[in-house]
Write an enzyme that holds these catalytic residues in place. Structure first.
Site, PDB file in Angstrom:
ATOM      1  N   HIS A 158       5.545  -4.505  -7.552  1.00  0.00           N
ATOM      2  CA  HIS A 158       4.601  -5.634  -7.519  1.00  0.00           C
ATOM      3  C   HIS A 158       5.368  -6.921  -7.233  1.00  0.00           C
ATOM      4  O   HIS A 158       6.271  -7.294  -7.984  1.00  0.00           O
ATOM      5  CB  HIS A 158       3.844  -5.737  -8.844  1.00  0.00           C
ATOM      6  CG  HIS A 158       2.848  -4.636  -9.030  1.00  0.00           C
ATOM      7  ND1 HIS A 158       2.602  -4.039 -10.242  1.00  0.00           N
ATOM      8  CD2 HIS A 158       2.034  -4.015  -8.126  1.00  0.00           C
ATOM      9  CE1 HIS A 158       1.667  -3.087 -10.086  1.00  0.00           C
ATOM     10  NE2 HIS A 158       1.316  -3.058  -8.810  1.00  0.00           N
ATOM     11  N   GLU A 161       6.339  -9.928  -9.786  1.00  0.00           N
ATOM     12  CA  GLU A 161       7.069  -9.602 -11.017  1.00  0.00           C
ATOM     13  C   GLU A 161       8.574  -9.763 -10.786  1.00  0.00           C
ATOM     14  O   GLU A 161       9.330  -8.797 -10.809  1.00  0.00           O
ATOM     15  CB  GLU A 161       6.681  -8.183 -11.469  1.00  0.00           C
ATOM     16  CG  GLU A 161       5.176  -8.072 -11.748  1.00  0.00           C
ATOM     17  CD  GLU A 161       4.654  -6.639 -11.947  1.00  0.00           C
ATOM     18  OE1 GLU A 161       5.462  -5.692 -12.012  1.00  0.00           O
ATOM     19  OE2 GLU A 161       3.412  -6.477 -12.043  1.00  0.00           O
ATOM     20  N   ARG A 216       0.764  -9.908  -5.332  1.00  0.00           N
ATOM     21  CA  ARG A 216       1.101  -8.678  -6.056  1.00  0.00           C
ATOM     22  C   ARG A 216       1.341  -7.486  -5.127  1.00  0.00           C
ATOM     23  O   ARG A 216       2.244  -6.676  -5.328  1.00  0.00           O
ATOM     24  CB  ARG A 216      -0.063  -8.365  -7.007  1.00  0.00           C
ATOM     25  CG  ARG A 216      -0.047  -6.978  -7.655  1.00  0.00           C
ATOM     26  CD  ARG A 216      -1.312  -6.817  -8.521  1.00  0.00           C
ATOM     27  NE  ARG A 216      -1.571  -5.447  -8.940  1.00  0.00           N
ATOM     28  CZ  ARG A 216      -1.187  -4.937 -10.106  1.00  0.00           C
ATOM     29  NH1 ARG A 216      -0.486  -5.661 -10.948  1.00  0.00           N
ATOM     30  NH2 ARG A 216      -1.502  -3.688 -10.416  1.00  0.00           N
ATOM     31  N   HIS A 286       8.504  -3.118 -14.319  1.00  0.00           N
ATOM     32  CA  HIS A 286       7.434  -4.090 -14.052  1.00  0.00           C
ATOM     33  C   HIS A 286       7.548  -5.263 -15.026  1.00  0.00           C
ATOM     34  O   HIS A 286       8.404  -5.300 -15.888  1.00  0.00           O
ATOM     35  CB  HIS A 286       6.065  -3.448 -14.288  1.00  0.00           C
ATOM     36  CG  HIS A 286       5.682  -2.404 -13.293  1.00  0.00           C
ATOM     37  ND1 HIS A 286       4.647  -2.564 -12.413  1.00  0.00           N
ATOM     38  CD2 HIS A 286       6.182  -1.169 -13.050  1.00  0.00           C
ATOM     39  CE1 HIS A 286       4.523  -1.491 -11.661  1.00  0.00           C
ATOM     40  NE2 HIS A 286       5.441  -0.613 -12.027  1.00  0.00           N
ATOM     41  N   GLU A 360       7.414  -2.487 -18.914  1.00  0.00           N
ATOM     42  CA  GLU A 360       6.849  -3.816 -18.662  1.00  0.00           C
ATOM     43  C   GLU A 360       7.741  -4.786 -19.421  1.00  0.00           C
ATOM     44  O   GLU A 360       7.725  -4.816 -20.650  1.00  0.00           O
ATOM     45  CB  GLU A 360       5.404  -3.912 -19.183  1.00  0.00           C
ATOM     46  CG  GLU A 360       4.418  -2.983 -18.491  1.00  0.00           C
ATOM     47  CD  GLU A 360       3.905  -3.539 -17.159  1.00  0.00           C
ATOM     48  OE1 GLU A 360       4.290  -4.674 -16.794  1.00  0.00           O
ATOM     49  OE2 GLU A 360       3.122  -2.835 -16.500  1.00  0.00           O
TER      50      GLU A 360
END
Length: 384
Positions: A158, A161, A216, A286, A360
């Site tokens: 993405h 990020e 994104r 991510h 994440e």
């Protein structure tokens, strides 16, 4: 633009928020889909500057309380862009790991890292992006006669990020700087090879530097060029298109016209497929939210090796906590976050890679995707 933090309390409030997001095309950061808004669950939502007053008035009218998480998105965007670059010394010592780097510099870095560590590092071609840029991964392996298992790590699927590619680079640097002196790392490299893809979504990443910081998706074109980008992490061939996706190409979670429709997805999938019997672990990095996510996103049915998956993830989370006290939540995506289908993590597990995780990274929403560069070092240190 502003990012608002809202915790709806009633079903009516949820409905009103869903209506607002759908009609005004607001950028939902958490959750990603209006139908995943629940009472009692927090909501992070980016409101474009011209709509801020309208949205706040509407919330006030419906007595929905909110707080401003990020008062000026543009200001943070400006801060995350590194200072005008003085001519960068092209030596690895001159590479600053504590700032974000544009793609051109990451390409240069990969060449450099291979040159300075030729006994360990090789750079390999993986495929081409939609806009015809070359994708490379780095292989870190110690020469050995025995067959070794592989750990795969990709970053930057993405575009917005940015902490993710920064971590991939940090990770490579740490391994190379310390493998001689750190017995843990040298033991690791005696038994395992590392394959690192620093930026998977190269076109999107470059676009997020040049045009739109919060982009994104990739940059493939759809509907005769009326809209751009597929969410590459909804484009893998695992329950593709079934849940937590959109078929509207202007959506942030557009899953593409079909599974593996995107060249970036195909490049990764074909390579992983070919090596799958040797890959022990698939890691995809991510941001944001501080989660270690296990399969699956498309069903709450646990994978067969769930106990083992969870045990390893919990050990990772407690190690992460050890450094700066940063807390990570662990569990299957579908239970602790939201449902999604077509993710690389689910796909990798589904084709038989036993350990498959999404990390994440920081934070929990204070800066969201716009994590300041002074957090690169602590984020990377604790995640190592």
């Amino acid at each position: 633009d502003q990012v608002l933090h809202i915790v709806p309390e009633t079903f009516q409030q949820v409905q009103h928020l869903q209506h607002l997001c759908s009609t005004l095309l607001l950028d939902l950061w958490k959750p990603l889909l209006p139908q995943d808004i629940w009472a009692g669950e927090e909501l992070h939502i980016r409101v474009p500057a011209p709509l801020v007053k309208e949205v706040k008035d509407s919330l006030d009218r419906h007595i929905i309380s909110y707080k401003v998480l990020i008062p000026d998105v543009q200001e943070l965007v400006d801060q995350s862009m590194p200072r005008e670059r003085s001519s960068h010394r092209q030596i690895p010592e001159g590479y600053v790991y504590t700032e974000y780097h544009p793609m051109e510099e990451i390409y240069q870095w990969m060449i450099q890292i291979q040159k300075s560590n030729s006994e360990l590092v090789t750079q390999h071609y993986l495929g081409k992006t939609f806009e015809n840029r070359e994708m490379y991964y780095l292989q870190i392996s110690q020469p050995s006669d025995k067959a070794k298992k592989i750990i795969w790590m990709d970053c930057g699927i993405h575009a917005r990020e940015w902490i993710s590619p920064a971590f991939c680079q940090w990770f490579v640097k740490e391994i190379l700087q310390n493998y001689k002196s750190d017995p843990k790392i040298s033991r690791f490299l005696q038994n395992l090879d590392l394959y690192v893809l620093p930026v998977l979504n190269i076109d999107g990443y470059m676009y997020s530097w040049k045009e739109e910081r919060l982009w994104r998706k990739n940059r493939s074109s759809h509907g005769n060029g009326t809209c751009y980008g597929t969410d590459l992490n909804r484009n893998f061939n695992s329950s593709w298109g079934t849940i937590g996706v959109s078929y509207n190409c202007s959506s942030e979670i557009f899953c593409g016209p079909g599974p593996e429709s995107e060249p970036e997805t195909r490049a990764v999938a074909q390579f992983i497929e070919q090596k799958k019997s040797d890959i022990l672990c698939y890691l995809t990095i991510h941001s944001y939210g501080q989660y270690i996510l296990t399969p699956y996103g498309s069903t709450t049915e646990p994978p067969s090796n769930n106990e083992e998956l969870m045990l390893v993830a919990k050990q990772a989370a407690s190690a992460l906590m050890g450094k700066y006290g940063t807390s990570y939540q662990v569990g299957p995506t579908s239970l602790i976050l939201y449902n999604n289908s077509g993710s690389s993590r689910d796909w990798a597990h589904m084709i038989g890679i036993p350990f498959s995780y999404t990390f994440e990274l920081r934070d929990k929403g204070t800066y969201g995707f716009l994590l300041p560069s002074d957090q690169i070092q602590p984020t990377c240190e604790e995640t190592m």
